[in-house]
Design a protein around this motif. Structure first.
Motif, PDB file in Angstrom:
ATOM      1  N   MET A 165       0.842  -1.208   0.000  1.00  0.00           N
ATOM      2  CA  MET A 165       0.000   0.000   0.000  1.00  0.00           C
ATOM      3  C   MET A 165       0.871   1.250   0.000  1.00  0.00           C
ATOM      4  O   MET A 165       2.011   1.234   0.460  1.00  0.00           O
ATOM      5  N   LYS A 166       0.332   2.300  -0.515  1.00  0.00           N
ATOM      6  CA  LYS A 166       1.082   3.564  -0.628  1.00  0.00           C
ATOM      7  C   LYS A 166       0.830   4.449   0.591  1.00  0.00           C
ATOM      8  O   LYS A 166       0.388   5.593   0.486  1.00  0.00           O
ATOM      9  N   ILE A 167       1.109   3.924   1.770  1.00  0.00           N
ATOM     10  CA  ILE A 167       0.934   4.677   3.013  1.00  0.00           C
ATOM     11  C   ILE A 167       2.303   5.181   3.456  1.00  0.00           C
ATOM     12  O   ILE A 167       3.319   4.500   3.293  1.00  0.00           O
ATOM     13  N   GLU A 168       2.311   6.371   4.012  1.00  0.00           N
ATOM     14  CA  GLU A 168       3.559   6.942   4.511  1.00  0.00           C
ATOM     15  C   GLU A 168       3.941   6.262   5.824  1.00  0.00           C
ATOM     16  O   GLU A 168       3.467   6.604   6.887  1.00  0.00           O
ATOM     17  N   ILE A 169       4.803   5.244   5.710  1.00  0.00           N
ATOM     18  CA  ILE A 169       5.279   4.525   6.883  1.00  0.00           C
ATOM     19  C   ILE A 169       6.784   4.357   6.785  1.00  0.00           C
ATOM     20  O   ILE A 169       7.371   4.459   5.708  1.00  0.00           O
ATOM     21  N   ASN A 170       7.374   4.123   7.904  1.00  0.00           N
ATOM     22  CA  ASN A 170       8.799   3.846   7.935  1.00  0.00           C
ATOM     23  C   ASN A 170       8.981   2.357   7.619  1.00  0.00           C
ATOM     24  O   ASN A 170       8.765   1.502   8.458  1.00  0.00           O
ATOM     25  N   ARG A 171       9.354   2.049   6.397  1.00  0.00           N
ATOM     26  CA  ARG A 171       9.400   0.658   5.946  1.00  0.00           C
ATOM     27  C   ARG A 171      10.442  -0.168   6.698  1.00  0.00           C
ATOM     28  O   ARG A 171      10.223  -1.348   6.979  1.00  0.00           O
ATOM     29  N   SER A 172      11.568   0.424   7.014  1.00  0.00           N
ATOM     30  CA  SER A 172      12.589  -0.352   7.729  1.00  0.00           C
ATOM     31  C   SER A 172      12.094  -0.727   9.123  1.00  0.00           C
ATOM     32  O   SER A 172      12.305  -1.858   9.571  1.00  0.00           O
ATOM     33  N   LEU A 173      11.415   0.191   9.803  1.00  0.00           N
ATOM     34  CA  LEU A 173      10.857  -0.118  11.117  1.00  0.00           C
ATOM     35  C   LEU A 173       9.764  -1.183  10.999  1.00  0.00           C
ATOM     36  O   LEU A 173       9.677  -2.090  11.832  1.00  0.00           O
ATOM     37  N   LEU A 174       8.954  -1.082   9.947  1.00  0.00           N
ATOM     38  CA  LEU A 174       7.906  -2.076   9.705  1.00  0.00           C
ATOM     39  C   LEU A 174       8.499  -3.465   9.527  1.00  0.00           C
ATOM     40  O   LEU A 174       8.037  -4.434  10.147  1.00  0.00           O
ATOM     41  N   PHE A 175       9.541  -3.590   8.711  1.00  0.00           N
ATOM     42  CA  PHE A 175      10.142  -4.889   8.459  1.00  0.00           C
ATOM     43  C   PHE A 175      10.872  -5.432   9.688  1.00  0.00           C
ATOM     44  O   PHE A 175      10.826  -6.629   9.962  1.00  0.00           O
ATOM     45  N   ILE A 176      11.522  -4.559  10.435  1.00  0.00           N
ATOM     46  CA  ILE A 176      12.262  -5.016  11.620  1.00  0.00           C
ATOM     47  C   ILE A 176      11.296  -5.494  12.704  1.00  0.00           C
ATOM     48  O   ILE A 176      11.416  -6.618  13.192  1.00  0.00           O
ATOM     49  N   LEU A 177      10.345  -4.644  13.080  1.00  0.00           N
ATOM     50  CA  LEU A 177       9.406  -5.030  14.134  1.00  0.00           C
ATOM     51  C   LEU A 177       8.500  -6.174  13.694  1.00  0.00           C
ATOM     52  O   LEU A 177       8.212  -7.091  14.472  1.00  0.00           O
ATOM     53  N   GLY A 178       8.054  -6.139  12.460  1.00  0.00           N
ATOM     54  CA  GLY A 178       7.218  -7.219  11.946  1.00  0.00           C
ATOM     55  C   GLY A 178       7.965  -8.537  11.869  1.00  0.00           C
ATOM     56  O   GLY A 178       7.429  -9.588  12.234  1.00  0.00           O
ATOM     57  N   GLY A 179       9.185  -8.481  11.396  1.00  0.00           N
ATOM     58  CA  GLY A 179       9.988  -9.703  11.308  1.00  0.00           C
ATOM     59  C   GLY A 179      10.276 -10.314  12.663  1.00  0.00           C
ATOM     60  O   GLY A 179      10.201 -11.535  12.843  1.00  0.00           O
ATOM     61  N   ILE A 180      10.593  -9.450  13.629  1.00  0.00           N
ATOM     62  CA  ILE A 180      10.842  -9.945  14.983  1.00  0.00           C
ATOM     63  C   ILE A 180       9.586 -10.571  15.568  1.00  0.00           C
ATOM     64  O   ILE A 180       9.638 -11.655  16.155  1.00  0.00           O
ATOM     65  N   SER A 181       8.444  -9.912  15.382  1.00  0.00           N
ATOM     66  CA  SER A 181       7.208 -10.470  15.943  1.00  0.00           C
ATOM     67  C   SER A 181       6.809 -11.767  15.248  1.00  0.00           C
ATOM     68  O   SER A 181       6.320 -12.692  15.898  1.00  0.00           O
ATOM     69  N   VAL A 182       7.028 -11.872  13.938  1.00  0.00           N
ATOM     70  CA  VAL A 182       6.736 -13.123  13.229  1.00  0.00           C
ATOM     71  C   VAL A 182       7.616 -14.242  13.772  1.00  0.00           C
ATOM     72  O   VAL A 182       7.136 -15.352  14.044  1.00  0.00           O
ATOM     73  N   LEU A 183       8.897 -13.977  13.951  1.00  0.00           N
ATOM     74  CA  LEU A 183       9.797 -14.998  14.476  1.00  0.00           C
ATOM     75  C   LEU A 183       9.431 -15.416  15.893  1.00  0.00           C
ATOM     76  O   LEU A 183       9.450 -16.604  16.222  1.00  0.00           O
ATOM     77  N   VAL A 184       9.061 -14.444  16.735  1.00  0.00           N
ATOM     78  CA  VAL A 184       8.698 -14.763  18.120  1.00  0.00           C
ATOM     79  C   VAL A 184       7.420 -15.598  18.162  1.00  0.00           C
ATOM     80  O   VAL A 184       7.356 -16.612  18.868  1.00  0.00           O
ATOM     81  N   PHE A 185       6.402 -15.188  17.419  1.00  0.00           N
ATOM     82  CA  PHE A 185       5.146 -15.940  17.424  1.00  0.00           C
ATOM     83  C   PHE A 185       5.319 -17.338  16.822  1.00  0.00           C
ATOM     84  O   PHE A 185       4.778 -18.314  17.342  1.00  0.00           O
ATOM     85  N   ALA A 186       6.076 -17.432  15.731  1.00  0.00           N
ATOM     86  CA  ALA A 186       6.275 -18.741  15.098  1.00  0.00           C
ATOM     87  C   ALA A 186       7.078 -19.669  16.008  1.00  0.00           C
ATOM     88  O   ALA A 186       6.733 -20.850  16.165  1.00  0.00           O
ATOM     89  N   ALA A 187       8.126 -19.150  16.631  1.00  0.00           N
ATOM     90  CA  ALA A 187       8.929 -19.977  17.537  1.00  0.00           C
ATOM     91  C   ALA A 187       8.121 -20.405  18.758  1.00  0.00           C
ATOM     92  O   ALA A 187       8.211 -21.560  19.194  1.00  0.00           O
ATOM     93  N   SER A 188       7.308 -19.489  19.282  1.00  0.00           N
ATOM     94  CA  SER A 188       6.466 -19.836  20.426  1.00  0.00           C
ATOM     95  C   SER A 188       5.446 -20.901  20.046  1.00  0.00           C
ATOM     96  O   SER A 188       5.215 -21.850  20.807  1.00  0.00           O
ATOM     97  N   GLY A 189       4.845 -20.759  18.882  1.00  0.00           N
ATOM     98  CA  GLY A 189       3.881 -21.743  18.421  1.00  0.00           C
ATOM     99  C   GLY A 189       4.500 -23.116  18.246  1.00  0.00           C
ATOM    100  O   GLY A 189       3.937 -24.125  18.681  1.00  0.00           O
ATOM    101  N   LEU A 190       5.669 -23.159  17.632  1.00  0.00           N
ATOM    102  CA  LEU A 190       6.345 -24.438  17.447  1.00  0.00           C
ATOM    103  C   LEU A 190       6.769 -25.042  18.778  1.00  0.00           C
ATOM    104  O   LEU A 190       6.723 -26.270  18.961  1.00  0.00           O
ATOM    105  N   MET A 191       7.163 -24.193  19.726  1.00  0.00           N
ATOM    106  CA  MET A 191       7.549 -24.684  21.045  1.00  0.00           C
ATOM    107  C   MET A 191       6.351 -25.316  21.754  1.00  0.00           C
ATOM    108  O   MET A 191       6.459 -26.400  22.324  1.00  0.00           O
ATOM    109  N   PHE A 192       5.186 -24.650  21.698  1.00  0.00           N
ATOM    110  CA  PHE A 192       3.995 -25.201  22.342  1.00  0.00           C
ATOM    111  C   PHE A 192       3.553 -26.505  21.681  1.00  0.00           C
ATOM    112  O   PHE A 192       3.140 -27.446  22.357  1.00  0.00           O
TER     113      PHE A 192
END
Length: 71
Positions: A34-61
């Motif tokens: 989407m063409k929204i004014e966002i900080n893309r690097s912050l989006l990818f960093i925080l999003g990537g970290i949260s995806v990894l945390v949720f996926a690792a937690s799910g696999l652990m459970f």
């Protein structure tokens, strides 16, 4: 009966966390398209970290629910 219930709950929690990881990943893709004014690097960093945390937690459970059933 209590042990089986605990295994089922752990498995469902694991599936829930993996679903959350998939939703966050999809949100990152949609937000980057989407063409929204966002900080893309912050989006990818925080999003990537949260995806990894949720996926690792799910696999652990899920692994905990499987290991409990083998004992």
């Amino acid at each position: 009966m209590e042990k089986e219930r605990k295994e089922a709950v752990l498995g469902e929690i694991g599936k829930f966390f993996i679903d959350i990881a998939k939703l966050v990943f999809g949100g990152i893709i949609l937000a980057s398209i989407m063409k929204i004014e966002i900080n893309r690097s912050l989006l990818f960093i925080l999003g990537g970290i949260s995806v990894l945390v949720f996926a690792a937690s799910g696999l652990m459970f899920i692994a905990l629910s499987k290991s409990k059933s083998k004992q």
